[in-house]
Design a protein around this motif. Structure first.
Motif, PDB file in Angstrom:
ATOM      1  N   UNK A  79       0.867  -1.171   0.000  1.00 18.67           N
ATOM      2  CA  UNK A  79       0.000   0.000   0.000  1.00 18.67           C
ATOM      3  C   UNK A  79       0.903   1.219   0.000  1.00 18.67           C
ATOM      4  N   UNK A  80       0.503   2.242  -0.722  1.00 23.02           N
ATOM      5  CA  UNK A  80       1.332   3.437  -0.857  1.00 23.02           C
ATOM      6  C   UNK A  80       0.565   4.674  -0.430  1.00 23.02           C
ATOM      7  N   UNK A  81       1.319   5.683  -0.047  1.00 23.37           N
ATOM      8  CA  UNK A  81       0.747   6.987   0.256  1.00 23.37           C
ATOM      9  C   UNK A  81       1.578   8.026  -0.492  1.00 23.37           C
ATOM     10  N   UNK A  82       1.010   8.580  -1.546  1.00 24.33           N
ATOM     11  CA  UNK A  82       1.652   9.644  -2.299  1.00 24.33           C
ATOM     12  C   UNK A  82       1.315  10.965  -1.634  1.00 24.33           C
ATOM     13  N   UNK A  83       2.336  11.696  -1.228  1.00 17.93           N
ATOM     14  CA  UNK A  83       2.134  12.941  -0.495  1.00 17.93           C
ATOM     15  C   UNK A  83       2.703  14.084  -1.310  1.00 17.93           C
ATOM     16  N   UNK A  84       1.848  14.982  -1.740  1.00 18.86           N
ATOM     17  CA  UNK A  84       2.239  16.146  -2.526  1.00 18.86           C
ATOM     18  C   UNK A  84       1.976  17.428  -1.749  1.00 18.86           C
ATOM     19  N   UNK A  85       2.576  18.499  -2.195  1.00 18.06           N
ATOM     20  CA  UNK A  85       2.381  19.812  -1.566  1.00 18.06           C
ATOM     21  C   UNK A  85       2.560  19.732  -0.056  1.00 18.06           C
ATOM     22  N   UNK A  86       3.623  19.117   0.356  1.00 13.87           N
ATOM     23  CA  UNK A  86       3.842  18.896   1.779  1.00 13.87           C
ATOM     24  C   UNK A  86       4.044  20.193   2.533  1.00 13.87           C
ATOM     25  N   UNK A  87       3.576  20.191   3.771  1.00  8.77           N
ATOM     26  CA  UNK A  87       3.661  21.345   4.646  1.00  8.77           C
ATOM     27  C   UNK A  87       4.444  20.955   5.908  1.00  8.77           C
ATOM     28  N   UNK A  88       5.010  21.935   6.603  1.00 10.99           N
ATOM     29  CA  UNK A  88       5.701  21.603   7.860  1.00 10.99           C
ATOM     30  C   UNK A  88       4.792  20.865   8.851  1.00 10.99           C
ATOM     31  N   UNK A  89       3.500  21.164   8.819  1.00 13.69           N
ATOM     32  CA  UNK A  89       2.554  20.487   9.715  1.00 13.69           C
ATOM     33  C   UNK A  89       2.397  19.007   9.403  1.00 13.69           C
ATOM     34  N   UNK A  90       2.895  18.563   8.252  1.00 12.55           N
ATOM     35  CA  UNK A  90       2.839  17.140   7.914  1.00 12.55           C
ATOM     36  C   UNK A  90       3.972  16.353   8.569  1.00 12.55           C
ATOM     37  N   UNK A  91       4.880  17.045   9.215  1.00  8.52           N
ATOM     38  CA  UNK A  91       5.985  16.373   9.891  1.00  8.52           C
ATOM     39  C   UNK A  91       5.467  15.445  10.982  1.00  8.52           C
ATOM     40  N   UNK A  92       5.840  14.183  10.892  1.00  8.14           N
ATOM     41  CA  UNK A  92       5.351  13.182  11.840  1.00  8.14           C
ATOM     42  C   UNK A  92       5.994  11.834  11.513  1.00  8.14           C
ATOM     43  N   UNK A  93       5.786  10.891  12.408  1.00  2.00           N
ATOM     44  CA  UNK A  93       6.069   9.491  12.086  1.00  2.00           C
ATOM     45  C   UNK A  93       4.798   8.918  11.468  1.00  2.00           C
ATOM     46  N   UNK A  94       4.946   8.307  10.311  1.00  2.00           N
ATOM     47  CA  UNK A  94       3.803   7.765   9.588  1.00  2.00           C
ATOM     48  C   UNK A  94       3.781   6.246   9.738  1.00  2.00           C
ATOM     49  N   UNK A  95       2.603   5.747  10.053  1.00  5.28           N
ATOM     50  CA  UNK A  95       2.412   4.321  10.285  1.00  5.28           C
ATOM     51  C   UNK A  95       1.376   3.757   9.311  1.00  5.28           C
ATOM     52  N   UNK A  96       1.611   2.570   8.808  1.00  2.00           N
ATOM     53  CA  UNK A  96       0.553   1.874   8.089  1.00  2.00           C
ATOM     54  C   UNK A  96      -0.053   0.820   9.000  1.00  2.00           C
ATOM     55  N   UNK A  97      -1.295   0.498   8.734  1.00  2.00           N
ATOM     56  CA  UNK A  97      -2.039  -0.422   9.579  1.00  2.00           C
ATOM     57  C   UNK A  97      -2.937  -1.297   8.715  1.00  2.00           C
ATOM     58  N   UNK A  98      -3.233  -2.483   9.236  1.00  2.00           N
ATOM     59  CA  UNK A  98      -4.051  -3.442   8.488  1.00  2.00           C
ATOM     60  C   UNK A  98      -5.026  -4.146   9.422  1.00  2.00           C
ATOM     61  N   UNK A  99      -6.169  -4.501   8.855  1.00  2.00           N
ATOM     62  CA  UNK A  99      -7.125  -5.308   9.612  1.00  2.00           C
ATOM     63  C   UNK A  99      -8.029  -6.029   8.631  1.00  2.00           C
ATOM     64  N   UNK A 100      -8.438  -7.223   9.007  1.00  2.00           N
ATOM     65  CA  UNK A 100      -9.279  -8.031   8.131  1.00  2.00           C
ATOM     66  C   UNK A 100     -10.759  -7.875   8.453  1.00  2.00           C
ATOM     67  N   UNK A 101     -11.049  -7.383   9.654  1.00  2.51           N
ATOM     68  CA  UNK A 101     -12.433  -7.313  10.108  1.00  2.51           C
ATOM     69  C   UNK A 101     -13.160  -6.180   9.387  1.00  2.51           C
ATOM     70  N   UNK A 102     -14.244  -6.472   8.695  1.00  2.00           N
ATOM     71  CA  UNK A 102     -14.989  -5.397   8.020  1.00  2.00           C
ATOM     72  C   UNK A 102     -15.868  -4.616   8.989  1.00  2.00           C
TER      73      UNK A 102
END
Length: 120
Positions: A79-102
């Motif tokens: 899974x990908x996250x394309x991030x454009x027009x980044x701002x200083x407020x976007x500074x963070x640790x980014x985590x991906x997550x998964x779950x099978x339960x609908x």
């Protein structure tokens, strides 16, 4: 055991772009709901984007809508996250997550995170 490994973080100037990727182990990836979250220093973790199992439905936080795009490749278990027009407020640790339960908004499996730093 499901493992998620994020990559693609780094340092970028405001207005720039980054593409995060998350590789997921196992053979059940196509059944997972996937999400991206972030946590800035001193703040709680917050939702960024999510995508359903097929990729036909996506959702974004208001703060990133129109700038970020989530996508997935079920053949490559990524899974990908394309991030454009980044701002200083976007500074963070980014985590991906998964779950099978609908039908829920919680996630069982989490990656270790990747740092994104946006300089002004």
């Amino acid at each position: 055991q499901v493992q998620l490994v994020e990559s693609g973080g780094g340092l970028v100037q405001a207005g720039g772009s980054l593409r995060l990727s998350c590789a997921v182990s196992g053979r059940r990836f196509s059944r997972y709901r996937m999400g991206w979250f972030r946590q800035a220093p001193g703040k709680e973790r917050e939702f960024v984007a999510r995508i359903n199992w097929s990729g036909s439905a996506t959702d974004y936080a208001a703060s990133v809508s129109g700038r970020f795009t989530i996508s997935r490749d079920n053949a490559k278990n990524t899974v990908a996250l394309q991030m454009n027009s980044l701002k200083p407020d976007d500074t963070a640790v980014y985590y991906c997550a998964a779950d099978e339960e609908p039908g829920t908004s919680t996630y069982k499996y989490w990656g270790q995170g990747t740092q994104v730093t946006v300089s002004s």
